[in-house]
Design a protein around this motif. Structure first.
Motif, PDB file in Angstrom:
ATOM      1  N   HIS A 138       0.846  -1.201   0.000  1.00 42.39           N
ATOM      2  CA  HIS A 138       0.000   0.000   0.000  1.00 42.39           C
ATOM      3  C   HIS A 138       0.879   1.248   0.000  1.00 42.39           C
ATOM      4  O   HIS A 138       0.878   2.057   0.922  1.00 42.39           O
ATOM      5  CB  HIS A 138      -0.939   0.004   1.204  1.00 42.39           C
ATOM      6  CG  HIS A 138      -2.007   1.072   1.104  1.00 42.39           C
ATOM      7  ND1 HIS A 138      -2.844   1.194   0.017  1.00 42.39           N
ATOM      8  CD2 HIS A 138      -2.378   2.072   1.966  1.00 42.39           C
ATOM      9  CE1 HIS A 138      -3.670   2.208   0.206  1.00 42.39           C
ATOM     10  NE2 HIS A 138      -3.402   2.754   1.365  1.00 42.39           N
ATOM     11  N   ARG A 139       1.625   1.379  -1.065  1.00 43.66           N
ATOM     12  CA  ARG A 139       2.562   2.489  -1.176  1.00 43.66           C
ATOM     13  C   ARG A 139       2.756   2.828  -2.649  1.00 43.66           C
ATOM     14  O   ARG A 139       2.425   2.044  -3.544  1.00 43.66           O
ATOM     15  CB  ARG A 139       3.905   2.110  -0.550  1.00 43.66           C
ATOM     16  CG  ARG A 139       4.533   0.883  -1.210  1.00 43.66           C
ATOM     17  CD  ARG A 139       5.799   0.442  -0.504  1.00 43.66           C
ATOM     18  NE  ARG A 139       6.413  -0.688  -1.189  1.00 43.66           N
ATOM     19  CZ  ARG A 139       7.592  -1.203  -0.869  1.00 43.66           C
ATOM     20  NH1 ARG A 139       8.291  -0.670   0.129  1.00 43.66           N
ATOM     21  NH2 ARG A 139       8.091  -2.220  -1.549  1.00 43.66           N
ATOM     22  N   LEU A 140       3.299   4.011  -2.891  1.00 41.95           N
ATOM     23  CA  LEU A 140       3.669   4.443  -4.229  1.00 41.95           C
ATOM     24  C   LEU A 140       5.161   4.238  -4.416  1.00 41.95           C
ATOM     25  O   LEU A 140       5.960   4.581  -3.533  1.00 41.95           O
ATOM     26  CB  LEU A 140       3.310   5.911  -4.446  1.00 41.95           C
ATOM     27  CG  LEU A 140       1.841   6.291  -4.285  1.00 41.95           C
ATOM     28  CD1 LEU A 140       1.662   7.788  -4.533  1.00 41.95           C
ATOM     29  CD2 LEU A 140       0.957   5.479  -5.200  1.00 41.95           C
ATOM     30  N   VAL A 141       5.537   3.683  -5.565  1.00 46.19           N
ATOM     31  CA  VAL A 141       6.936   3.431  -5.877  1.00 46.19           C
ATOM     32  C   VAL A 141       7.292   4.271  -7.099  1.00 46.19           C
ATOM     33  O   VAL A 141       6.696   4.131  -8.167  1.00 46.19           O
ATOM     34  CB  VAL A 141       7.187   1.939  -6.166  1.00 46.19           C
ATOM     35  CG1 VAL A 141       8.665   1.696  -6.432  1.00 46.19           C
ATOM     36  CG2 VAL A 141       6.694   1.077  -5.008  1.00 46.19           C
ATOM     37  N   ALA A 142       8.268   5.183  -6.953  1.00 47.60           N
ATOM     38  CA  ALA A 142       8.639   6.086  -8.039  1.00 47.60           C
ATOM     39  C   ALA A 142       9.339   5.312  -9.144  1.00 47.60           C
ATOM     40  O   ALA A 142      10.309   4.586  -8.894  1.00 47.60           O
ATOM     41  CB  ALA A 142       9.547   7.189  -7.511  1.00 47.60           C
ATOM     42  N   VAL A 143       8.844   5.460 -10.384  1.00 45.34           N
ATOM     43  CA  VAL A 143       9.475   4.796 -11.528  1.00 45.34           C
ATOM     44  C   VAL A 143      10.005   5.787 -12.551  1.00 45.34           C
ATOM     45  O   VAL A 143      10.813   5.411 -13.402  1.00 45.34           O
ATOM     46  CB  VAL A 143       8.507   3.808 -12.214  1.00 45.34           C
ATOM     47  CG1 VAL A 143       8.132   2.671 -11.285  1.00 45.34           C
ATOM     48  CG2 VAL A 143       7.258   4.504 -12.746  1.00 45.34           C
ATOM     49  N   ARG A 144       9.573   7.042 -12.504  1.00 44.21           N
ATOM     50  CA  ARG A 144      10.127   8.051 -13.411  1.00 44.21           C
ATOM     51  C   ARG A 144       9.906   9.422 -12.788  1.00 44.21           C
ATOM     52  O   ARG A 144       8.796   9.767 -12.414  1.00 44.21           O
ATOM     53  CB  ARG A 144       9.480   7.989 -14.785  1.00 44.21           C
ATOM     54  CG  ARG A 144      10.074   8.995 -15.776  1.00 44.21           C
ATOM     55  CD  ARG A 144       9.441   8.900 -17.151  1.00 44.21           C
ATOM     56  NE  ARG A 144       9.862   7.717 -17.878  1.00 44.21           N
ATOM     57  CZ  ARG A 144      10.998   7.613 -18.556  1.00 44.21           C
ATOM     58  NH1 ARG A 144      11.859   8.614 -18.586  1.00 44.21           N
ATOM     59  NH2 ARG A 144      11.298   6.517 -19.214  1.00 44.21           N
ATOM     60  N   PRO A 145      10.971  10.222 -12.661  1.00 45.21           N
ATOM     61  CA  PRO A 145      10.808  11.539 -12.054  1.00 45.21           C
ATOM     62  C   PRO A 145      10.174  12.525 -13.021  1.00 45.21           C
ATOM     63  O   PRO A 145      10.135  12.313 -14.233  1.00 45.21           O
ATOM     64  CB  PRO A 145      12.242  11.938 -11.727  1.00 45.21           C
ATOM     65  CG  PRO A 145      13.053  11.248 -12.782  1.00 45.21           C
ATOM     66  CD  PRO A 145      12.355   9.951 -13.048  1.00 45.21           C
TER      67      PRO A 145
END
Length: 519
Positions: A138-145
């Motif tokens: 239940h989290r957001l994972v950064a894949v592109r800034p």
């Protein structure tokens, strides 16, 4: 049905036509499909942003909105114990039950092929980036800034507060259902669109549904192999709790100083359906972009209904619209009727509310206006509704028109259903709702993507009905294999150029241990 050779006709619509038999019925399910790929993606060594699971009372800030939306859309919120059955006979096997964690929305074979990516602008503690939603953590994972909202949803003027991209991991379903998995994935996209709209609007957001996007630049921005994982739909959201648009904010205390510039390709091997699923690969490849003339009409080919029979149309009682708040209330209560239905008749007002919810429009680029679905219409088989004769009907604008079918049509449908559990649900449920479409005429007019669009709208309509049923204390189950040639013939659909796309059985569920196919 085993694929032989991939279609080679380059004409628009040829790939979709070649796929039609493979999307019609799954055929015998494999007793042991082999190792199943995980039903979630994992991104290692990436910056993460935890989302609140249960926002504080009265919290309406942006993290609270995102946490609630994603939890009720794709979160791992349920545990399911299932006793296996023999697929050939429908009888329970002498084997221990299995337990799995499940999402809030239904999925064919519990394979959950759909993933979500969120494009956000900068906010305190949340750098502007494209994020993948990790439903396990239940989290957001950064894949592109960076702020990519306009790139993912061009033509929307001011950037939406949130762009939500739904993608499908093809092999996740295909490992069990092979070519039939493509149809299930498009239907599930529609299911999740209905769920997202209900939850987001109940939280105060304005939602837009985009189904005509050019898939290739979206896949490229997300770093996806388009034949392993590809976009199916894009949603835009505007919410008063969202931070004002502005330049990307610098990192706050404890935040990573920067985000990686190149995302990994998050696909579980085998990464491509090319060569493995030739008909799926062909129809998907032909659907990656649309024919130019398919983008021009404000409203695509409407779905006609079969000609009414000799009986007069029946006006259903007025039922207060459930609205997004009512449909959202059904999210927590919705459960598939895994053990069939009790012999309890359905009330006519409940019927009116269910069909009204299913046929309601949505704010999308396919329909043009939010008055009704553009690609599908609704038929239904009434078995036991108070004050309504059993039979087959077409639904439109609050009325049921009897279909011109001979007596005994429901029995012929049941006799033509191959799977015993599907046949039993059909015989027991007081109501079965079937979305229908001018599938072949749509393919002729608008090319290969019409197959995808029609099945997405079918899933959207059925999930709205399922959420309405749950809000009214009923239960429902989608049975995609109930839409078959026997069903179409019994309803007289071929003479109207129509095809049934799926089926939803609704009624009072029978309690007991959950039974299902071994997975």
């Amino acid at each position: 049905m085993s694929p032989s050779a991939p279609p080679t006709d380059p004409a628009p619509g040829a790939a979709a036509r070649a796929y039609l038999p493979y999307g019609r019925h799954p055929g015998p399910l494999p007793q042991s499909p082999g190792p199943l790929p995980p039903a979630h993606l994992v991104h290692a060594d990436r910056p993460t942003v935890p989302l609140p699971w249960e926002p504080a009372d009265g919290a309406h800030d942006w993290p609270a909105v995102l946490g609630t939306l994603m939890r009720e859309l794709l979160g791992r919120t349920r545990a399911n114990w299932m006793y296996p059955v023999d697929p050939a006979t429908g009888t329970a096997l002498a084997a221990p039950p299995g337990q799995g964690d499940c999402r809030p929305a239904p999925s064919g074979g519990a394979r959950y092929p759909i993933e979500a990516y969120l494009a956000l602008g900068a906010a305190p503690g949340l750098p502007a980036a494209v994020y993948h939603y990790d439903g396990v953590g239940h989290r957001l994972v950064a894949v592109r800034p960076g702020d990519h909202r306009r790139a993912l949803a061009p033509g929307t003027g001011e950037a939406p507060d949130l762009v939500l991209v739904l993608t499908t991991v093809f092999w996740r379903s295909a490992v069990k259902y092979r070519e039939f998995g493509y149809r299930l994935q498009q239907q599930e996209t529609g299911v999740l669109l209905a769920q997202a709209q209900a939850v987001a609007e109940a939280l105060g957001a304005a939602v837009g549904v985009r189904l005509r996007q050019d898939d290739r630049p979206v896949d490229a921005l997300l770093g996806l192999d388009p034949y392993g994982q590809s976009v199916t739909a894009v949603l835009t959201l505007r919410h008063p709790a969202a931070p004002a648009a502005g330049p990307a904010a610098g990192p706050g205390p404890g935040e990573p100083p920067s985000l990686p510039s190149v995302p990994a390709v998050p696909v579980t091997p085998p990464t491509s359906i090319l060569g493995l699923l030739p008909y799926t690969a062909a129809v998907h490849g032909a659907s990656l972009t649309e024919r130019p003339d398919a983008v021009q009409p404000a409203r695509p080919l409407p779905a006609p209904l079969p000609a009414p029979g000799t009986g007069a149309a029946i006006r259903l009682p007025d039922a207060a619209p459930l609205g997004s708040a009512g449909l959202r209330a059904g999210v927590a209560r919705r459960a598939s009727a895994s053990n069939g239905f009790l012999p309890v008749p359905m009330d006519r007002r409940a019927l009116a509310a269910l069909l009204g919810a299913a046929a309601a429009g949505y704010p999308g680029d396919l329909a043009g206006v939010a008055t009704a679905p553009a690609a599908v219409a609704l038929c239904c088989v009434v078995r036991d509704v108070t004050g309504l004769a059993a039979g087959c009907y077409a639904y439109r604008d609050g009325e049921l028109a009897p279909l011109p079918v001979p007596p005994g049509a429901p029995g012929r449908i049941a006799a033509g259903l191959a799977a015993p559990p599907t046949r039993l649900d059909y015989l027991e449920a007081p109501l079965t709702v079937l979305p229908v479409a001018a599938l072949e005429a749509g393919i002729d007019a608008y090319g290969d993507r019409w197959y995808r669009l029609a099945h997405i709208e079918a899933g959207l309509a059925l999930q709205r009905a399922a959420l309405a049923a749950a809000a009214l204390g009923l239960s429902a189950r989608i049975r995609s294999d109930a839409s078959c040639a026997a069903t179409d013939e019994a309803l007289g659909l071929p003479t109207a150029g129509l095809t049934s796309l799926s089926a939803l059985h609704i009624g009072t569920p029978r309690p007991g241990p959950t039974l299902g196919f071994p997975v």
